[in-house]
Design a protein around this motif. Sequence first.
Motif, mmCIF file in Angstrom:
data_model
loop_
_atom_site.group_PDB
_atom_site.id
_atom_site.type_symbol
_atom_site.label_atom_id
_atom_site.label_comp_id
_atom_site.label_asym_id
_atom_site.label_seq_id
_atom_site.Cartn_x
_atom_site.Cartn_y
_atom_site.Cartn_z
ATOM 1 N N ALA A 156 6.262 -32.228 75.699
ATOM 2 C CA ALA A 156 7.052 -32.156 74.283
ATOM 3 C C ALA A 156 8.208 -33.414 74.593
ATOM 4 O O ALA A 156 8.568 -34.053 73.524
ATOM 5 C CB ALA A 156 7.965 -30.941 74.274
ATOM 6 N N ARG A 157 8.747 -33.564 75.532
ATOM 7 C CA ARG A 157 9.759 -34.829 75.874
ATOM 8 C C ARG A 157 9.141 -35.939 75.727
ATOM 9 O O ARG A 157 9.662 -37.068 75.295
ATOM 10 C CB ARG A 157 10.372 -34.362 77.088
ATOM 11 C CG ARG A 157 11.397 -33.158 77.250
ATOM 12 C CD ARG A 157 12.216 -33.104 78.571
ATOM 13 N NE ARG A 157 13.305 -34.147 78.725
ATOM 14 C CZ ARG A 157 14.401 -33.985 78.032
ATOM 15 N NH1 ARG A 157 14.699 -32.810 77.523
ATOM 16 N NH2 ARG A 157 15.252 -34.955 78.036
ATOM 17 N N VAL A 158 7.733 -36.005 76.135
ATOM 18 C CA VAL A 158 7.337 -37.589 76.208
ATOM 19 C C VAL A 158 6.890 -37.777 74.732
ATOM 20 O O VAL A 158 7.182 -38.790 73.835
ATOM 21 C CB VAL A 158 6.003 -37.332 77.035
ATOM 22 C CG1 VAL A 158 4.867 -38.472 76.649
ATOM 23 C CG2 VAL A 158 6.080 -37.197 78.388
ATOM 24 N N LYS A 159 6.359 -36.741 74.042
ATOM 25 C CA LYS A 159 5.964 -36.837 72.640
ATOM 26 C C LYS A 159 7.425 -37.212 71.644
ATOM 27 O O LYS A 159 7.266 -37.971 70.787
ATOM 28 C CB LYS A 159 5.323 -35.335 72.020
ATOM 29 C CG LYS A 159 5.197 -35.501 70.564
ATOM 30 C CD LYS A 159 4.230 -36.279 70.113
ATOM 31 C CE LYS A 159 3.630 -36.122 68.700
ATOM 32 N NZ LYS A 159 2.388 -37.132 68.404
ATOM 33 N N ALA A 160 8.720 -36.671 72.001
ATOM 34 C CA ALA A 160 9.824 -36.917 71.346
ATOM 35 C C ALA A 160 10.349 -38.067 72.065
ATOM 36 O O ALA A 160 11.451 -38.630 71.109
ATOM 37 C CB ALA A 160 10.656 -35.640 71.575
ATOM 38 N N GLY A 161 9.744 -38.894 72.855
ATOM 39 C CA GLY A 161 10.624 -40.105 73.337
ATOM 40 C C GLY A 161 11.771 -39.798 74.265
ATOM 41 O O GLY A 161 12.508 -40.768 74.510
ATOM 42 N N PHE A 162 11.897 -38.547 74.838
ATOM 43 C CA PHE A 162 12.971 -38.249 75.601
ATOM 44 C C PHE A 162 12.587 -38.608 77.125
ATOM 45 O O PHE A 162 11.446 -38.656 77.553
ATOM 46 C CB PHE A 162 13.414 -36.859 75.721
ATOM 47 C CG PHE A 162 13.933 -36.353 74.293
ATOM 48 C CD1 PHE A 162 14.390 -37.228 73.505
ATOM 49 C CD2 PHE A 162 13.972 -35.081 74.187
ATOM 50 C CE1 PHE A 162 14.895 -36.705 72.230
ATOM 51 C CE2 PHE A 162 14.678 -34.522 72.912
ATOM 52 C CZ PHE A 162 14.935 -35.564 71.828
ATOM 53 N N GLY A 163 13.500 -38.495 78.273
ATOM 54 C CA GLY A 163 13.371 -38.907 79.470
ATOM 55 C C GLY A 163 12.600 -37.763 79.992
ATOM 56 O O GLY A 163 12.928 -36.755 79.687
ATOM 57 N N THR A 164 11.866 -38.010 81.319
ATOM 58 C CA THR A 164 11.262 -36.812 81.931
ATOM 59 C C THR A 164 11.697 -37.018 83.445
ATOM 60 O O THR A 164 11.268 -36.095 83.956
ATOM 61 C CB THR A 164 9.685 -36.920 81.627
ATOM 62 O OG1 THR A 164 9.358 -38.259 82.317
ATOM 63 C CG2 THR A 164 9.290 -36.587 80.279
ATOM 64 N N THR A 165 12.352 -37.932 83.876
ATOM 65 C CA THR A 165 12.657 -37.933 85.555
ATOM 66 C C THR A 165 13.243 -36.622 85.937
ATOM 67 O O THR A 165 13.047 -36.322 86.688
ATOM 68 C CB THR A 165 13.534 -39.277 85.695
ATOM 69 O OG1 THR A 165 12.713 -40.395 85.286
ATOM 70 C CG2 THR A 165 13.613 -39.431 87.212
ATOM 71 N N THR A 166 14.433 -36.190 85.401
ATOM 72 C CA THR A 166 15.180 -35.225 85.691
ATOM 73 C C THR A 166 14.426 -33.871 85.775
ATOM 74 O O THR A 166 14.494 -33.055 86.610
ATOM 75 C CB THR A 166 16.524 -35.233 85.009
ATOM 76 O OG1 THR A 166 17.321 -36.231 85.257
ATOM 77 C CG2 THR A 166 17.420 -33.903 85.431
ATOM 78 N N LEU A 167 13.698 -33.902 84.425
ATOM 79 C CA LEU A 167 12.897 -32.343 84.526
ATOM 80 C C LEU A 167 11.751 -32.548 85.433
ATOM 81 O O LEU A 167 11.408 -31.315 85.981
ATOM 82 C CB LEU A 167 12.473 -32.332 82.959
ATOM 83 C CG LEU A 167 11.954 -30.887 82.805
ATOM 84 C CD1 LEU A 167 12.983 -30.028 82.523
ATOM 85 C CD2 LEU A 167 11.316 -30.906 81.373
ATOM 86 N N MET A 168 11.337 -33.556 85.570
ATOM 87 C CA MET A 168 10.227 -33.557 86.718
ATOM 88 C C MET A 168 10.574 -33.112 88.038
ATOM 89 O O MET A 168 10.110 -32.378 88.828
ATOM 90 C CB MET A 168 9.556 -35.046 86.862
ATOM 91 C CG MET A 168 8.127 -35.092 87.646
ATOM 92 S SD MET A 168 6.944 -34.005 87.281
ATOM 93 C CE MET A 168 6.140 -35.089 85.989
#
Length: 257
Positions: A156-168
Amino acid sequence: MGRKPIRGLAAAALAVTMAVSGTATPAHAADGTVPVQRVGVTVLQLMNMFSDGGFTPEEIAQLVTDAIGAVDDAESVVLTHMDALAAAPWLGAARAHIVEFHDIEIFEEETLWDWAMAVSHDAEVAAAVFNAMTDRKARNDLGYAIHTLYPIALTARVKAGFGTTTLMRHYRDALQSIVEEIKPTCTSAPGELDPHPSIYQVVHTCTAPDGRQVVFQDYQYFGEWRDGPYTPESLLNAAGAGTSWAVARTVLQLMDN
């Protein structure tokens, strides 16, 4: 756009199947993989593929399409394991996210942003609740929610254009907690048949990640192995088969490789 060399999805699925083979595994998909595990494997493989941080519209579409397919396969397995925790408020949200995920392609931009943040929040809450629990069965059940929520949130974050580093990073921490906190434990002792001159027997009594007591044995008769022999590693695999611990360990290994 550069690409990080990775194994293909089919190779990853084969590794997953081998890692969680056992007598008490959950339902399997048509390709032989454990459905709930394919969610994490699919998202991790695709995010590794696009790890330079730049996603084209076509790549985002591929990530979403493949993740939806993996969630479709996993849905019944996840909900079955989570039923034991039906009273937990955040579980209702987790179940809803599985349903909502199928409509991700038609969300308006603001709806997508809000939902991406909501599912990220619920993934983090699920991980925090896991760390606060002590009951192994409840933790094992909650592990299935964690295995579904974090990959959905990342997609969902990729689709929304958000960052993923912290969540990963938090996803990895959650997997590590599952691996460490509900790891199978085993004790071994000579079996009752062992004193017989033609028999060698060792009985391994293990506590599985879901709290069940399971028993395995090394049994040799006139020099011929009938059961076993087990190693510490194969005992872990056998005692942990079909649990969220087995899923966490394999997805964590994939993430670290």
